[in-house]
Design a protein around this motif. Structure first.
Motif, mmCIF file in Angstrom:
data_model
loop_
_atom_site.group_PDB
_atom_site.id
_atom_site.type_symbol
_atom_site.label_atom_id
_atom_site.label_comp_id
_atom_site.label_asym_id
_atom_site.label_seq_id
_atom_site.Cartn_x
_atom_site.Cartn_y
_atom_site.Cartn_z
ATOM 1 N N LEU A 73 23.250 40.501 44.201
ATOM 2 C CA LEU A 73 23.522 40.256 45.617
ATOM 3 C C LEU A 73 24.572 39.166 45.796
ATOM 4 C CD1 LEU A 73 19.969 40.464 47.259
ATOM 5 C CD2 LEU A 73 21.873 42.077 47.469
ATOM 6 N N SER A 74 24.572 38.180 44.901
ATOM 7 C CA SER A 74 25.604 37.144 44.954
ATOM 8 C C SER A 74 26.984 37.758 44.788
ATOM 9 C CB SER A 74 25.344 36.104 43.854
ATOM 10 O OG SER A 74 26.368 35.131 43.836
ATOM 11 N N TRP A 75 27.104 38.660 43.827
ATOM 12 C CA TRP A 75 28.391 39.344 43.591
ATOM 13 C C TRP A 75 28.773 40.187 44.797
ATOM 14 C CZ3 TRP A 75 29.549 42.218 38.333
ATOM 15 C CH2 TRP A 75 30.927 42.446 38.241
ATOM 16 N N LEU A 76 27.806 40.897 45.354
ATOM 17 C CA LEU A 76 28.078 41.760 46.511
ATOM 18 C C LEU A 76 28.479 40.939 47.736
ATOM 19 C CD1 LEU A 76 27.997 44.540 47.932
ATOM 20 C CD2 LEU A 76 25.556 44.121 48.369
ATOM 21 N N ILE A 77 27.700 39.905 48.050
ATOM 22 C CA ILE A 77 27.934 39.129 49.270
ATOM 23 C C ILE A 77 29.208 38.301 49.174
ATOM 24 C CG2 ILE A 77 27.058 37.221 50.677
ATOM 25 C CD1 ILE A 77 24.223 38.281 50.072
ATOM 26 N N PHE A 78 29.332 37.499 48.122
ATOM 27 C CA PHE A 78 30.505 36.629 48.015
ATOM 28 C C PHE A 78 31.763 37.414 47.674
ATOM 29 C CE2 PHE A 78 27.122 33.387 47.127
ATOM 30 C CZ PHE A 78 27.327 32.665 48.292
ATOM 31 N N GLY A 79 31.611 38.494 46.917
ATOM 32 C CA GLY A 79 32.762 39.347 46.628
ATOM 33 C C GLY A 79 33.316 39.965 47.898
ATOM 34 N N THR A 80 32.408 40.416 48.781
ATOM 35 C CA THR A 80 32.825 41.019 50.046
ATOM 36 C C THR A 80 33.418 39.985 50.995
ATOM 37 O OG1 THR A 80 31.070 42.696 49.847
ATOM 38 C CG2 THR A 80 32.045 42.369 52.033
ATOM 39 N N LEU A 81 32.716 38.858 51.147
ATOM 40 C CA LEU A 81 33.218 37.807 52.043
ATOM 41 C C LEU A 81 34.552 37.242 51.552
ATOM 42 C CD1 LEU A 81 29.924 35.825 52.826
ATOM 43 C CD2 LEU A 81 31.196 37.353 54.351
ATOM 44 N N GLY A 82 34.693 37.141 50.240
ATOM 45 C CA GLY A 82 35.939 36.633 49.685
ATOM 46 C C GLY A 82 37.133 37.510 50.039
ATOM 47 N N LYS A 83 36.914 38.824 50.007
ATOM 48 C CA LYS A 83 37.993 39.754 50.375
ATOM 49 C C LYS A 83 38.295 39.697 51.863
ATOM 50 C CE LYS A 83 37.432 43.169 46.672
ATOM 51 N NZ LYS A 83 37.122 44.590 46.347
ATOM 52 N N ILE A 84 37.229 39.661 52.677
ATOM 53 C CA ILE A 84 37.411 39.662 54.130
ATOM 54 C C ILE A 84 38.141 38.400 54.603
ATOM 55 C CG2 ILE A 84 36.196 39.564 56.348
ATOM 56 C CD1 ILE A 84 34.015 41.311 55.104
ATOM 57 N N HIS A 85 37.754 37.261 54.064
ATOM 58 C CA HIS A 85 38.292 35.985 54.535
ATOM 59 C C HIS A 85 39.377 35.403 53.622
ATOM 60 C CE1 HIS A 85 35.263 35.754 57.683
ATOM 61 N NE2 HIS A 85 34.329 36.047 56.789
ATOM 62 N N ASN A 86 39.801 36.180 52.631
ATOM 63 C CA ASN A 86 40.895 35.748 51.741
ATOM 64 C C ASN A 86 40.625 34.380 51.098
ATOM 65 O OD1 ASN A 86 42.577 38.057 52.257
ATOM 66 N ND2 ASN A 86 43.084 37.157 54.244
ATOM 67 N N TRP A 87 39.457 34.239 50.506
ATOM 68 C CA TRP A 87 39.120 32.979 49.846
ATOM 69 C C TRP A 87 39.925 32.762 48.571
ATOM 70 C CZ3 TRP A 87 33.045 33.464 50.088
ATOM 71 C CH2 TRP A 87 32.630 33.221 51.417
ATOM 72 N N GLY A 88 40.340 33.831 47.951
ATOM 73 C CA GLY A 88 41.015 33.734 46.670
ATOM 74 C C GLY A 88 40.038 33.959 45.530
ATOM 75 N N ASN A 89 40.555 34.442 44.406
ATOM 76 C CA ASN A 89 39.696 34.772 43.263
ATOM 77 C C ASN A 89 38.945 33.567 42.718
ATOM 78 O OD1 ASN A 89 40.348 37.443 43.323
ATOM 79 N ND2 ASN A 89 41.906 37.332 41.720
ATOM 80 N N SER A 90 39.569 32.408 42.721
ATOM 81 C CA SER A 90 38.959 31.221 42.128
ATOM 82 C C SER A 90 37.673 30.820 42.859
ATOM 83 C CB SER A 90 39.951 30.053 42.147
ATOM 84 O OG SER A 90 39.401 28.913 41.531
ATOM 85 N N VAL A 91 37.750 30.744 44.183
ATOM 86 C CA VAL A 91 36.578 30.379 44.986
ATOM 87 C C VAL A 91 35.517 31.464 44.909
ATOM 88 C CG1 VAL A 91 35.731 29.968 47.324
ATOM 89 C CG2 VAL A 91 37.852 28.894 46.566
ATOM 90 N N THR A 92 35.942 32.707 45.056
ATOM 91 C CA THR A 92 34.988 33.823 45.045
ATOM 92 C C THR A 92 34.249 33.906 43.722
ATOM 93 O OG1 THR A 92 36.411 35.074 46.557
ATOM 94 C CG2 THR A 92 34.719 36.302 45.365
ATOM 95 N N GLY A 93 34.985 33.840 42.620
ATOM 96 C CA GLY A 93 34.355 33.924 41.302
ATOM 97 C C GLY A 93 33.394 32.771 41.053
ATOM 98 N N CYS A 94 33.768 31.577 41.496
ATOM 99 C CA CYS A 94 32.908 30.407 41.329
ATOM 100 C C CYS A 94 31.590 30.598 42.068
ATOM 101 C CB CYS A 94 33.621 29.155 41.844
ATOM 102 S SG CYS A 94 32.612 27.661 41.793
ATOM 103 N N LEU A 95 31.645 31.066 43.311
ATOM 104 C CA LEU A 95 30.433 31.252 44.103
ATOM 105 C C LEU A 95 29.554 32.361 43.537
ATOM 106 C CD1 LEU A 95 31.824 30.839 47.736
ATOM 107 C CD2 LEU A 95 30.280 29.293 46.522
ATOM 108 N N VAL A 96 30.173 33.459 43.119
ATOM 109 C CA VAL A 96 29.403 34.567 42.544
ATOM 110 C C VAL A 96 28.582 34.088 41.360
ATOM 111 C CG1 VAL A 96 29.543 36.757 41.299
ATOM 112 C CG2 VAL A 96 30.953 36.392 43.330
ATOM 113 N N ILE A 97 29.216 33.376 40.441
ATOM 114 C CA ILE A 97 28.559 32.958 39.195
ATOM 115 C C ILE A 97 27.578 31.815 39.429
ATOM 116 C CG2 ILE A 97 28.935 31.949 36.916
ATOM 117 C CD1 ILE A 97 31.678 33.395 36.913
ATOM 118 N N THR A 98 28.056 30.751 40.062
ATOM 119 C CA THR A 98 27.241 29.547 40.164
ATOM 120 C C THR A 98 26.072 29.716 41.126
ATOM 121 O OG1 THR A 98 29.294 28.304 39.804
ATOM 122 C CG2 THR A 98 27.352 27.041 40.393
ATOM 123 N N ALA A 99 26.308 30.375 42.262
ATOM 124 C CA ALA A 99 25.213 30.591 43.215
ATOM 125 C C ALA A 99 24.306 31.738 42.783
ATOM 126 C CB ALA A 99 25.780 30.874 44.609
#
Length: 301
Positions: free
Chosen positions: A70-96
């Motif tokens: 769910l972390s991958w699904l939620i943060f991966g989706t939000l990262g694309k929608i809000h253009n967080w960038g791969n670095s922020v998105t990947g960090c949140l997916v893994i760490t959270a």
């Protein structure tokens, strides 16, 4: 109550030793190696051969996989929608997405629920969190950092990891009904009682807090998911959909509510996925989780 006090004492001891630089900087590395190569294998040999295997035990293990998925699904989706960038998105997916189910989780579960709780926590940690951090987390890190990791390297890392090897041995003993002798059990007990002081001191040595960075919205996105949302999802899903109850439900929710895993943050840092955010999620998450875990404990009691 005494066990809970000891957890706080040893965590504070580690923070104190770090703050005043009383011990060498690499002390936590040696403590972690002792935990990984000695204590976790001893825990597996002592507790898992005794456990009464049943289909219900799959659900606690699934909770770890669900938390990361769910972390991958939620943060991966939000990262694309809000253009967080791969670095922020990947960090949140893994760490959270990864809970500290061993170094913090097992001592807390042991203090709250005793040996029966430890058996369930070990299943979640070894068949869930460890395999995820050794495989999916590496894959996610490679995807978001554009670094490729060979499948055979990931497989070899899992199969040769000492706690996982002893996890398989312990299940073999369970399957064939082989009991641990009294002498060996006494020796394993001597090792396992060191878990809480060593693990929490090590965590305290590694906690890095930067209060100036508390304004980061990504910090609170990650901690909101890890400490509130995913344990809530596990509670609702397991209790009301799968009709799980008792110790299995309690340990599943409590392990899901643990702070972000230190190893997960290290993976994010080594792949250059927002290193400061990864450190902050652990540094703020672990102390904060003692408050939120207390709340979850009374909710699932």
């Amino acid at each position: 109550m005494v066990n809970i006090i000891l957890i706080v004492v040893f965590l504070c001891l580690g923070i104190f030793l770090q703050r005043f630089r009383i011990v060498p900087a690499n002390t936590s590395k040696y403590l972690n190696n002792y935990l990984i190569y000695v204590v976790l294998p001893a825990l597996a040999l002592r507790y898992l051969p005794r456990i009464d295997l049943s289909p219900e035990l799959l659900l606690p293990v699934v909770s770890a996989w669900l938390g990361f998925g769910l972390s991958w699904l939620i943060f991966g989706t939000l990262g694309k929608i809000h253009n967080w960038g791969n670095s922020v998105t990947g960090c949140l997916v893994i760490t959270a997405g990864l809970a500290n189910t061993s170094f913090v989780g097992i001592p807390i579960i042991q203090a709250l629920y005793g040996e029966e709780g430890v058996q369930i926590a070990l299943l979640i940690d070894q068949a869930g969190s460890f395999i995820i951090v050794s495989s999916l987390a590496i894959i996610v890190a490679s995807v978001y950092s554009f670094e490729k990791k060979r499948k055979r390297d990931i497989t070899r890392k899992i199969l040769t990891f000492p706690p996982f090897m002893f996890f398989l041995i312990a299940f073999g003993l369970n399957f064939y009904g082989v009991e641990i002798g009294q002498n060996l059990d006494f020796f394993l007990q001597l090792i396992t009682v060191t878990l809480t002081p060593v693990a929490l001191t090590s965590v305290g040595l590694q906690v890095k807090m930067n209060f100036e960075a508390l304004r980061s919205k990504f910090l609170w996105y990650g901690l909101g998911y890890k400490l509130v949302l995913i344990p809530l999802i596990i509670l609702v899903l397991f209790k009301y959909v799968f009709q799980l109850e008792g110790l299995l439900l309690q340990v599943s929710v409590m392990e899901a509510a643990m702070a972000p895993m230190i190893t997960g943050s290290i993976i994010a840092i080594t792949h250059d996925l927002e290193p400061k955010l990864a450190s902050l999620l652990v540094g703020i998450g672990i102390p904060l989780s003692f408050l939120t875990l207390g709340i979850w404990y009374f909710i699932v009691a």
